[in-house]
Structures are given as C-alpha cells and as structure tokens.
Design a protein around this motif. Structure first.
Motif, PDB file in Angstrom:
ATOM      1  N   ARG A 165      34.975  59.879 107.883  1.00 20.76           N
ATOM      2  CA  ARG A 165      33.892  60.894 107.620  1.00 20.76           C
ATOM      3  C   ARG A 165      33.485  61.125 106.307  1.00 20.76           C
ATOM      4  O   ARG A 165      32.353  61.107 105.871  1.00 20.76           O
ATOM      5  N   VAL A 166      34.616  61.564 105.292  1.00 25.15           N
ATOM      6  CA  VAL A 166      34.118  61.690 103.765  1.00 25.15           C
ATOM      7  C   VAL A 166      34.194  60.815 103.022  1.00 25.15           C
ATOM      8  O   VAL A 166      33.458  61.028 101.998  1.00 25.15           O
ATOM      9  N   LEU A 167      34.522  59.825 103.216  1.00 23.30           N
ATOM     10  CA  LEU A 167      34.424  58.654 102.355  1.00 23.30           C
ATOM     11  C   LEU A 167      33.145  57.916 102.469  1.00 23.30           C
ATOM     12  O   LEU A 167      32.488  57.663 103.413  1.00 23.30           O
ATOM     13  N   ALA A 168      32.545  57.895 101.375  1.00 20.98           N
ATOM     14  CA  ALA A 168      31.388  56.689 101.236  1.00 20.98           C
ATOM     15  C   ALA A 168      31.552  55.390 101.469  1.00 20.98           C
ATOM     16  O   ALA A 168      32.730  54.861 101.339  1.00 20.98           O
ATOM     17  N   PRO A 169      30.630  54.692 101.840  1.00 24.98           N
ATOM     18  CA  PRO A 169      30.900  53.213 102.055  1.00 24.98           C
ATOM     19  C   PRO A 169      31.382  52.511 100.861  1.00 24.98           C
ATOM     20  O   PRO A 169      31.058  52.734  99.577  1.00 24.98           O
ATOM     21  N   GLY A 170      32.382  51.757 100.852  1.00 23.79           N
ATOM     22  CA  GLY A 170      33.270  51.159 100.066  1.00 23.79           C
ATOM     23  C   GLY A 170      34.382  52.094  99.345  1.00 23.79           C
ATOM     24  O   GLY A 170      34.839  51.692  98.333  1.00 23.79           O
ATOM     25  N   GLY A 171      34.408  53.277  99.923  1.00 22.37           N
ATOM     26  CA  GLY A 171      35.237  54.302  99.286  1.00 22.37           C
ATOM     27  C   GLY A 171      36.816  53.911  99.532  1.00 22.37           C
ATOM     28  O   GLY A 171      36.659  53.075 100.579  1.00 22.37           O
ATOM     29  N   VAL A 172      37.873  54.265  99.207  1.00 22.56           N
ATOM     30  CA  VAL A 172      39.120  53.889  99.184  1.00 22.56           C
ATOM     31  C   VAL A 172      40.068  55.122  99.608  1.00 22.56           C
ATOM     32  O   VAL A 172      40.162  56.364  98.972  1.00 22.56           O
ATOM     33  N   LEU A 173      40.822  54.497 100.552  1.00 28.54           N
ATOM     34  CA  LEU A 173      42.084  55.629 100.859  1.00 28.54           C
ATOM     35  C   LEU A 173      43.192  54.939 100.348  1.00 28.54           C
ATOM     36  O   LEU A 173      43.572  53.526 100.429  1.00 28.54           O
TER      37      LEU A 173
END
Length: 254
Positions: free
Chosen positions: A126-134
């Motif tokens: 939910r909170v990560l933008a597209p391309g975001g990293v965990l």
C-alpha cells in the motif's frame, strides 16, 4: 498485531538496548542508497531506539521511524534532533498512517521476524510507490574472539532455552519467507564493533534471551559468567573486535 499484543521482549531493557546495540556499517546504507533515490521518504517500522535511523536519515530526505514499544521510542535519539529529517511515532509494524504510494523505501532493521508478515507485506504494498524498495536485514549471534570461545559457550548454554522462537528465523537469515516483490542483488556484509569489556557485557545484558532468563529463573546469566568472560578478555579496558554476519534482503515493487 495491535499495540500491547505484539511480542515485546525489549521494553523492559529499552535503556540497555539503546546504549548497547552495535552500529550498522556504512556499507549497508550505501547499498540502500544505490537502489533508492536520495529524495525518498523512508518508513522504518520496528525502529527500536534508532540504531538504523541515523544512517537512513543521512542518505534520504525523510525517515518516519516507528515502533510499537513506547519505552523503546522514548529512548530514540531523534527526540533531540532539530533537522526535521526524522519523525518518531509509536505504531505497530503492520500499520502506519502514511499515505498510499508515498514511500520510496521501507527499511526493517533486525525486526521483521516479530511482525505479522502477511499484514506487514500488505501494508508495504500500500505505502510503497511503484519502483519502491523493501529492505530487511538482521544479524544472528556474534562471533567471539577465539580466546573467549569457552567462556561465551558457557554463557550461551545458560540462555539458550530462553530465546524466543523467532530467533530461529534470524539464524536462518529469513529463509523461506513469502516475499511480496521481486528480489534485487544484495551484498554480503559484516557488522563489526570495537568494544571494551564493560560495553560487551552491556550488550549481552540487552539480549532478549538474557532478559527472559533473568525473569524466568531469577539468575542473571551475565553476572554469573562475568568473571569467566573477564578472565578470557584480559585487560578490561582493552578493545576487542566483535563481529556479526549481516544479511540483507532487497525487494523492489513493480
């Protein structure tokens, strides 16, 4: 998990944890900066007293550091920070008020094994933008100096029955987790500290197994083994090198 029902092994030793945990190496944060832009907002759930927050704040625009333990958060160093780059809040690891798609990096330091992972991974989605990293990392038990192997083994034998079951997940480097995003290459890393004996003993006292042993038996395992550990150490003011293998998982949202 709701606040108050999470597996809380550290609130009772929050001050010791803040003072005794090792610092993460620059190489770890450099690896994160290589895959996440510097203008990113970071959510750091399970922040504890902020062992990782400082390195994150030095490389990214803003860090929202959260922990379900009010005692841990009370010891977070960022309460005295005036840069405005860090906010600290008491929140469960599985829920945050951050907006949908507002985060470039979710960074979890030595805490993912405590979370309700399906709920947490859904919140990352939910909170990560597209391309975001965990990014999730941790370290199993330390490698003692060779001369201390016997003394450390005796201490470990006493606390072994008192490790929470989640400790096995750290020892396995989070093997078998059902990760939500595609893997990115991650470097092999080491955590290293140069400590005097008093600092080393504080670290041992801050472990969840030591705290649980004290609570369950009334016997302080660090105090019981302090003489043997001291004899094996030598000059108590002399710095010794303590090392931990540090594992890192990087996952990018499509």
């Amino acid at each position: 998990m709701t606040q108050g029902t999470f597996p809380d092994h550290f609130s009772g030793v929050a001050d010791a944890y803040a003072a005794a945990r090792p610092e993460y190496p620059d190489a770890l944060f450099d690896a994160l900066a290589a895959v996440v832009p510097a203008d990113a907002t970071v959510w750091e759930p399970g922040c504890g007293s902020g062992q990782a927050t400082r390195g994150l704040a030095a490389r990214f625009a803003h860090v929202h550091a959260t922990d379900p333990s009010a005692e841990q958060v009370a010891w977070h160093w960022a309460h005295g920070d005036t840069s405005g780059r860090v906010t600290v809040s008491v929140e469960p690891g599985e829920r945050t008020p951050l907006a949908d798609g507002s985060v470039g990096l979710v960074a979890v330091a030595q805490a993912l094994h405590w979370f309700d992972r399906p709920r947490f991974f859904a919140e990352c989605e939910r909170v990560l933008a597209p391309g975001g990293v965990l990014a999730a990392w941790g370290y199993p038990d330390f490698l003692p100096p060779e001369s201390m192997a016997d003394a450390v083994a005796a201490y470990r034998a006493q606390i072994e029955p008192h490790w929470p079951p989640e400790r096995v997940e750290v020892d396995s480097h989070y093997a078998g987790y059902d990760w939500p995003f595609a893997a990115l290459p991650a470097p092999s890393l080491w955590l290293e500290a140069e400590w005097s004996l008093p600092r080393f003993l504080r670290y041992l006292s801050s472990s969840s197994a030591s705290a649980r042993c004290r609570a369950a038996t009334g016997d302080d395992p660090v105090a019981r083994h302090a003489a043997a550990l001291s004899a094996a150490w030598g000059d108590t003011d002399e710095a010794r090198t303590i090392t931990w293998p540090l594992f890192l998982h990087l996952r990018r949202k499509a």
